[in-house]
Design a protein around this motif. Sequence first.
Motif, short mmCIF file in Angstrom:
data_model
loop_
_atom_site.label_atom_id
_atom_site.label_comp_id
_atom_site.label_asym_id
_atom_site.label_seq_id
_atom_site.Cartn_x
_atom_site.Cartn_y
_atom_site.Cartn_z
N LEU A 1 0.87 -1.33 -0.10
CA LEU A 1 0.04 0.01 -0.09
C LEU A 1 0.88 1.17 0.06
CD1 LEU A 1 -2.71 -1.07 2.53
CD2 LEU A 1 -2.84 -1.10 0.22
N LYS A 2 0.47 2.08 -0.76
CA LYS A 2 1.24 3.68 -0.73
C LYS A 2 0.57 4.12 0.66
CE LYS A 2 0.50 3.85 -5.72
NZ LYS A 2 -0.12 4.81 -6.51
N LYS A 3 1.82 5.07 1.05
CA LYS A 3 1.66 5.47 2.41
C LYS A 3 1.05 7.00 2.43
CE LYS A 3 6.01 7.72 2.60
NZ LYS A 3 7.36 7.98 3.45
N ASN A 4 0.97 7.57 1.12
CA ASN A 4 0.45 8.93 1.00
C ASN A 4 -1.03 8.84 0.49
OD1 ASN A 4 1.02 7.98 -1.57
ND2 ASN A 4 1.89 9.64 -2.34
N VAL A 5 -1.76 7.71 0.74
CA VAL A 5 -3.02 7.74 0.47
C VAL A 5 -3.93 7.49 1.73
CG1 VAL A 5 -4.99 6.69 -0.86
CG2 VAL A 5 -2.68 6.73 -1.90
N LEU A 6 -5.23 8.50 1.75
CA LEU A 6 -5.88 8.23 2.97
C LEU A 6 -6.86 7.13 3.04
CD1 LEU A 6 -6.93 11.97 3.50
CD2 LEU A 6 -5.96 10.71 5.09
N ARG A 7 -6.90 6.14 4.15
CA ARG A 7 -7.73 5.04 3.65
C ARG A 7 -8.85 4.92 4.98
NH1 ARG A 7 -3.03 3.28 1.45
NH2 ARG A 7 -3.50 2.66 -0.67
N ARG A 8 -8.37 5.06 6.16
CA ARG A 8 -8.94 4.75 7.05
C ARG A 8 -10.13 5.73 7.59
NH1 ARG A 8 -4.12 4.64 11.04
NH2 ARG A 8 -5.48 5.92 12.37
N LYS A 9 -11.37 5.11 7.97
CA LYS A 9 -12.73 5.97 8.44
C LYS A 9 -12.35 7.11 9.50
CE LYS A 9 -17.36 5.86 9.88
NZ LYS A 9 -18.19 5.75 8.85
N SER A 10 -11.36 6.59 10.39
CA SER A 10 -11.25 7.73 11.46
C SER A 10 -10.47 8.81 10.84
CB SER A 10 -10.09 6.91 12.48
OG SER A 10 -9.16 6.41 11.95
N ASP A 11 -9.46 8.73 9.91
CA ASP A 11 -8.82 9.73 9.28
C ASP A 11 -9.90 10.78 8.37
OD1 ASP A 11 -6.36 8.98 10.33
OD2 ASP A 11 -5.79 7.88 8.31
N PHE A 12 -10.60 10.06 7.73
CA PHE A 12 -11.61 10.83 7.17
C PHE A 12 -12.45 11.72 7.96
CE2 PHE A 12 -10.58 7.95 3.54
CZ PHE A 12 -10.65 9.02 2.73
N SER A 13 -12.74 11.05 9.04
CA SER A 13 -13.91 11.78 10.05
C SER A 13 -13.31 12.86 10.94
CB SER A 13 -14.36 10.74 11.07
OG SER A 13 -15.09 9.76 10.60
N SER A 14 -11.83 12.86 11.23
CA SER A 14 -11.23 13.95 11.79
C SER A 14 -10.89 15.07 10.64
CB SER A 14 -9.90 13.34 12.31
OG SER A 14 -8.99 13.07 11.26
N ILE A 15 -10.70 14.80 9.64
CA ILE A 15 -10.66 15.90 8.58
C ILE A 15 -11.93 16.59 8.52
CG2 ILE A 15 -10.06 16.42 6.12
CD1 ILE A 15 -8.05 13.85 6.34
N TYR A 16 -12.99 15.59 8.21
CA TYR A 16 -14.42 16.33 7.80
C TYR A 16 -14.69 17.34 9.15
CZ TYR A 16 -15.17 13.67 3.79
OH TYR A 16 -14.98 13.17 2.59
N ASN A 17 -14.50 16.85 10.38
CA ASN A 17 -15.02 17.34 11.84
C ASN A 17 -14.19 18.58 12.25
OD1 ASN A 17 -17.11 15.82 11.93
ND2 ASN A 17 -16.10 14.14 12.88
N LYS A 18 -12.75 18.33 12.07
CA LYS A 18 -11.88 19.35 12.76
C LYS A 18 -11.09 19.92 11.67
CE LYS A 18 -11.25 16.23 16.63
NZ LYS A 18 -10.77 15.09 17.09
N GLY A 19 -11.16 19.50 10.66
CA GLY A 19 -10.28 20.35 9.23
C GLY A 19 -10.91 21.71 8.86
N LYS A 20 -10.55 22.13 7.93
CA LYS A 20 -11.02 23.29 7.24
C LYS A 20 -11.50 22.89 5.78
CE LYS A 20 -8.88 26.75 10.10
NZ LYS A 20 -7.42 27.14 10.49
N SER A 21 -12.24 23.68 5.10
CA SER A 21 -12.78 23.47 3.85
C SER A 21 -12.68 24.73 2.82
CB SER A 21 -14.10 22.80 3.93
OG SER A 21 -15.13 23.55 4.28
N VAL A 22 -12.61 24.46 1.67
CA VAL A 22 -12.66 25.50 0.57
C VAL A 22 -13.50 25.01 -0.70
CG1 VAL A 22 -11.19 26.86 -0.80
CG2 VAL A 22 -10.50 26.81 1.59
N GLY A 23 -14.53 25.64 -1.07
CA GLY A 23 -14.93 25.31 -2.25
C GLY A 23 -14.77 25.92 -3.59
N ASP A 24 -14.95 25.46 -4.92
CA ASP A 24 -14.57 26.13 -5.98
C ASP A 24 -15.74 25.70 -6.82
OD1 ASP A 24 -12.84 28.20 -6.80
OD2 ASP A 24 -12.93 27.26 -8.52
#
Length: 117
Positions: free
Chosen positions: A2-25
């Motif tokens: 597996l490549k180390k630079n790819v997001l896979r775990r649900k917990s990683d996605f959840s933390s990005i959605y909940n605690k991260g920032k977003s920008v739309g275009d």
Amino acid sequence: MLKKNVLRRKSDFSSIYNKGKSVGDRYVVIFYRKNNLPYNRTAFLASKKVGNSVQRNRARRLMKESLRTMKLEISDGFDIIFIARNTIGGKKCAEVRKSLESALKRTKVLKKNEIHK
């Protein structure tokens, strides 16, 4: 292997959605968060709103190719999720690249010398 630079775990996605920032275009939405690692981890998503599997895969390929051909450099140490909007259907790579560059310039993930170009 597996490549180390790819997001896979649900917990990683959840933390990005909940605690991260977003920008739309126009064609993409970018969620990002610092990961305290010496490398970036990315994910390219397209929901069923984008279309059938062929259209979703094309949207992901367009975003990956746009990111690869951009002249901007992303700083190390970020988790980044690129999400295709349903408006991406039928667009050319150059249009998606412009949208991606515009969104990335509004985030804090670019290297300092890249922002003013």
